[in-house]
Design a protein around this motif. Structure first.
Motif, PDB file in Angstrom:
ATOM      1  N   GLN A  87       0.804  -1.214   0.000  1.00 51.09           N
ATOM      2  CA  GLN A  87       0.000   0.000   0.000  1.00 51.09           C
ATOM      3  C   GLN A  87       0.843   1.273   0.000  1.00 51.09           C
ATOM      4  N   HIS A  88       2.159   1.134   0.028  1.00 52.12           N
ATOM      5  CA  HIS A  88       3.015   2.328   0.017  1.00 52.12           C
ATOM      6  C   HIS A  88       2.849   3.087  -1.297  1.00 52.12           C
ATOM      7  N   ASP A  89       2.934   4.407  -1.214  1.00 52.98           N
ATOM      8  CA  ASP A  89       2.700   5.246  -2.401  1.00 52.98           C
ATOM      9  C   ASP A  89       3.653   4.942  -3.543  1.00 52.98           C
ATOM     10  N   ARG A  90       4.877   4.501  -3.240  1.00 51.99           N
ATOM     11  CA  ARG A  90       5.888   4.302  -4.285  1.00 51.99           C
ATOM     12  C   ARG A  90       6.152   2.822  -4.565  1.00 51.99           C
ATOM     13  N   PHE A  91       5.270   1.956  -4.081  1.00 52.53           N
ATOM     14  CA  PHE A  91       5.444   0.529  -4.386  1.00 52.53           C
ATOM     15  C   PHE A  91       4.531   0.171  -5.559  1.00 52.53           C
ATOM     16  N   PHE A  92       5.130  -0.401  -6.591  1.00 48.13           N
ATOM     17  CA  PHE A  92       4.383  -0.823  -7.776  1.00 48.13           C
ATOM     18  C   PHE A  92       4.665  -2.307  -8.021  1.00 48.13           C
ATOM     19  N   VAL A  93       3.615  -3.084  -8.111  1.00 45.10           N
ATOM     20  CA  VAL A  93       3.748  -4.525  -8.356  1.00 45.10           C
ATOM     21  C   VAL A  93       4.064  -4.734  -9.828  1.00 45.10           C
ATOM     22  N   LYS A  94       5.225  -5.307 -10.095  1.00 44.53           N
ATOM     23  CA  LYS A  94       5.674  -5.519 -11.466  1.00 44.53           C
ATOM     24  C   LYS A  94       5.444  -6.965 -11.876  1.00 44.53           C
ATOM     25  N   ALA A  95       4.780  -7.135 -13.034  1.00 48.44           N
ATOM     26  CA  ALA A  95       4.506  -8.479 -13.583  1.00 48.44           C
ATOM     27  C   ALA A  95       3.765  -9.360 -12.582  1.00 48.44           C
ATOM     28  N   GLY A  96       2.960  -8.726 -11.712  1.00 53.28           N
ATOM     29  CA  GLY A  96       2.137  -9.486 -10.783  1.00 53.28           C
ATOM     30  C   GLY A  96       2.887 -10.088  -9.626  1.00 53.28           C
ATOM     31  N   THR A  97       4.183  -9.753  -9.442  1.00 57.56           N
ATOM     32  CA  THR A  97       5.006 -10.370  -8.398  1.00 57.56           C
ATOM     33  C   THR A  97       5.781  -9.309  -7.633  1.00 57.56           C
ATOM     34  N   PRO A  98       5.420  -9.031  -6.378  1.00 58.87           N
ATOM     35  CA  PRO A  98       6.212  -8.092  -5.574  1.00 58.87           C
ATOM     36  C   PRO A  98       7.631  -8.619  -5.376  1.00 58.87           C
ATOM     37  N   GLY A  99       8.605  -7.698  -5.406  1.00 65.04           N
ATOM     38  CA  GLY A  99      10.001  -8.079  -5.227  1.00 65.04           C
ATOM     39  C   GLY A  99      10.630  -7.357  -4.045  1.00 65.04           C
ATOM     40  N   ILE A 100      11.387  -8.104  -3.239  1.00 64.25           N
ATOM     41  CA  ILE A 100      12.036  -7.554  -2.051  1.00 64.25           C
ATOM     42  C   ILE A 100      13.529  -7.871  -2.117  1.00 64.25           C
ATOM     43  N   ILE A 101      14.352  -6.838  -1.865  1.00 64.73           N
ATOM     44  CA  ILE A 101      15.812  -7.003  -1.853  1.00 64.73           C
ATOM     45  C   ILE A 101      16.250  -7.292  -0.422  1.00 64.73           C
ATOM     46  N   VAL A 102      17.120  -8.297  -0.246  1.00 63.74           N
ATOM     47  CA  VAL A 102      17.596  -8.709   1.084  1.00 63.74           C
ATOM     48  C   VAL A 102      19.107  -8.496   1.164  1.00 63.74           C
ATOM     49  N   LEU A 103      19.552  -7.725   2.180  1.00 63.27           N
ATOM     50  CA  LEU A 103      20.976  -7.460   2.412  1.00 63.27           C
ATOM     51  C   LEU A 103      21.321  -7.795   3.859  1.00 63.27           C
ATOM     52  N   VAL A 104      22.607  -8.018   4.115  1.00 64.35           N
ATOM     53  CA  VAL A 104      23.085  -8.268   5.476  1.00 64.35           C
ATOM     54  C   VAL A 104      23.563  -6.947   6.067  1.00 64.35           C
ATOM     55  N   ARG A 105      22.962  -6.548   7.190  1.00 61.69           N
ATOM     56  CA  ARG A 105      23.289  -5.266   7.818  1.00 61.69           C
ATOM     57  C   ARG A 105      24.775  -5.209   8.195  1.00 61.69           C
ATOM     58  N   GLY A 106      25.396  -4.111   7.818  1.00 59.63           N
ATOM     59  CA  GLY A 106      26.783  -3.881   8.196  1.00 59.63           C
ATOM     60  C   GLY A 106      27.805  -4.581   7.333  1.00 59.63           C
ATOM     61  N   SER A 107      27.384  -5.378   6.347  1.00 63.40           N
ATOM     62  CA  SER A 107      28.337  -6.077   5.493  1.00 63.40           C
ATOM     63  C   SER A 107      28.947  -5.110   4.488  1.00 63.40           C
ATOM     64  N   ALA A 108      30.124  -5.457   3.993  1.00 67.21           N
ATOM     65  CA  ALA A 108      30.791  -4.608   3.010  1.00 67.21           C
ATOM     66  C   ALA A 108      29.949  -4.467   1.752  1.00 67.21           C
ATOM     67  N   PHE A 109      29.298  -5.546   1.345  1.00 65.15           N
ATOM     68  CA  PHE A 109      28.463  -5.478   0.137  1.00 65.15           C
ATOM     69  C   PHE A 109      27.274  -4.558   0.356  1.00 65.15           C
ATOM     70  N   CYS A 110      26.684  -4.591   1.544  1.00 61.57           N
ATOM     71  CA  CYS A 110      25.537  -3.739   1.847  1.00 61.57           C
ATOM     72  C   CYS A 110      25.935  -2.273   1.738  1.00 61.57           C
ATOM     73  N   SER A 111      27.087  -1.922   2.304  1.00 59.76           N
ATOM     74  CA  SER A 111      27.546  -0.531   2.222  1.00 59.76           C
ATOM     75  C   SER A 111      27.796  -0.114   0.779  1.00 59.76           C
ATOM     76  N   HIS A 112      28.413  -0.994   0.009  1.00 58.72           N
ATOM     77  CA  HIS A 112      28.692  -0.693  -1.393  1.00 58.72           C
ATOM     78  C   HIS A 112      27.394  -0.585  -2.198  1.00 58.72           C
ATOM     79  N   PHE A 113      26.442  -1.463  -1.925  1.00 62.16           N
ATOM     80  CA  PHE A 113      25.186  -1.473  -2.671  1.00 62.16           C
ATOM     81  C   PHE A 113      24.369  -0.215  -2.402  1.00 62.16           C
TER      82      PHE A 113
END
Length: 401
Positions: free
Chosen positions: A365-391
């Motif tokens: 229901q968020h104003d900026r969330f749009f369901v693409k191709a009928g499938t909501p997508g969520i990105i998962v990162l590890v807090r504090g990891s080097a990749f998370c900071s870079h991403f």
């Protein structure tokens, strides 16, 4: 005193001829090795006529053919000869040659309509064996016009109509024939088959209409549920084409409008995800969505085919990353308590952080969330990891309230 023959002379030379006959071999005799093949070349004893008759190789057969097809004979005789010739080809299963013969017989335009009906019916049979069902039907119907009580024409027509799945017409055709001969077994069998198949088609059509109505009602209920929750669907982009500068400007101005229209349409749901799962309403009126989890650090994904809108993300993460972590997590760092969730606003290229305690509906229901191709997508990162900071570096990140 009668004259007596002198020596071995005879008054007609017969003795000399017979003497030569016994000593010389007959030149026209069959050879010992191929006598059977040579015997088969005699028209009277032929088991099968050659495809093409060469007058030089088969002079006797060519002569007989010219007699059979003598143009000076009455048309009825010519037509009958072609019918007989076609029947011989038919017996040999040479249906193409049979069709040619029957056609030649019909071209004689004889006055005997019964004979013409037989020629048409026989040609219909040859067409049927070649799989030319429509041509067979046309000949059978034409034969029935010439001779309505010609049962073979009626049988062939009904058989063709069954093959073409025109069952109602087949039933009518059978009924016409059975009025001529109510005991005709072939027509009785064809009628029973046509009636059975017609009933099956009607039954399947009724089932299809019921199914279509049910699916339409379910789709309308789904549309209403999504609209009532103010969930926005991102429609699939149209096929690319070359656009003018004016069209590009109009497209930029109308982008917001197209998003608004997406709220009312389910076109985005028409594009099935790779798994084939789609959003649906359960018996309690709850929406269940296919949800895709993306792990960019490892280029891996997880998929939940029926994520209830009331479920919290943390509940699923506890199952997905519980006691047994995925094999690709070699560092064993994907613990539920250490994971951060985001969704991406592709238009603005911005990220929104999602609280694991949030429900799926709250995110949808968020104003900026749009369901693409009928499938909501969520990105998962590890807090504090080097990749998370870079991403996250260089990206604007919003936290959900």
């Amino acid at each position: 005193m009668a004259l007596q023959p002198q020596g071995d002379e005879s008054d007609d030379g017969m003795d000399e001829f017979m003497d030569k006959f016994t000593k010389q071999k007959y030149k026209g005799a069959f050879s010992e090795d191929s006598w059977q093949e040579e015997f088969d070349q005699i028209p009277m004893f032929m088991k099968k006529a050659p495809e093409e008759i060469d007058p030089l190789k088969n002079p006797e057969l060519a002569c007989l053919q010219s007699i059979i097809h003598d143009e000076d004979r009455p048309p009825e005789e010519q037509a009958r000869s072609f019918k007989d010739e076609g029947n011989e080809y038919f017996k040999e299963k040479n249906y193409k040659k049979a069709i040619l013969s029957y056609t030649e017989g019909l071209r004689r335009k004889c006055a005997d309509q019964g004979l013409n009906a037989v020629l048409l019916t026989n040609r219909a049979a040859a067409h049927f064996h070649l799989g030319n069902i429509r041509s067979s039907l046309n000949d059978a119907l034409e034969a029935k016009k010439l001779k309505p009580d010609h049962l073979k024409a009626v049988q062939r027509g009904a058989q063709c109509l069954v093959e073409l799945r025109r069952y109602t017409e087949a039933l009518q055709c059978c009924d016409e024939g059975l009025r001529v001969d109510p005991q005709d077994k072939k027509l009785q069998e064809l009628r029973a088959t046509a009636d059975q198949l017609r009933r099956a088609v009607e039954r399947d059509a009724r089932k299809a209409r019921v199914k279509e109505k049910k699916e339409r009602e379910e789709r309308e209920a789904l549309r209403a549920a999504i609209r009532a929750r103010n969930i926005k669907l991102l429609e699939p982009p149209p096929l690319p084409r070359r656009r003018s500068d004016e069209e590009e400007e109009e497209d930029e101005e109308g982008r917001a409008l197209s998003v608004g229209l997406a709220e009312l349409e389910l076109d985005g749901l028409g594009v099935e995800s790779p798994t084939g799962a789609r959003v649906f309403l359960d018996g309690q009126g709850v929406l269940l969505w296919p949800v895709l989890f993306l792990y960019p650090e490892h280029q891996q994904t997880d998929f939940i085919s029926a994520f209830s809108e009331a479920d919290r993300f943390v509940d699923h993460l506890s199952v997905m990353f519980g006691d047994e972590l995925p094999s690709w997590d070699t560092d064993r760092k994907y613990r539920p308590c250490d994971l951060q969730l985001y969704f991406e606003d592709e238009e603005k290229e911005e990220l929104y952080e999602v609280s694991p305690a949030s429900s799926l509906l709250e995110v949808l229901q968020h104003d900026r969330f749009f369901v693409k191709a009928g499938t909501p997508g969520i990105i998962v990162l590890v807090r504090g990891s080097a990749f998370c900071s870079h991403f996250l570096s260089g990206r604007r990140v919003h936290r959900l309230k």
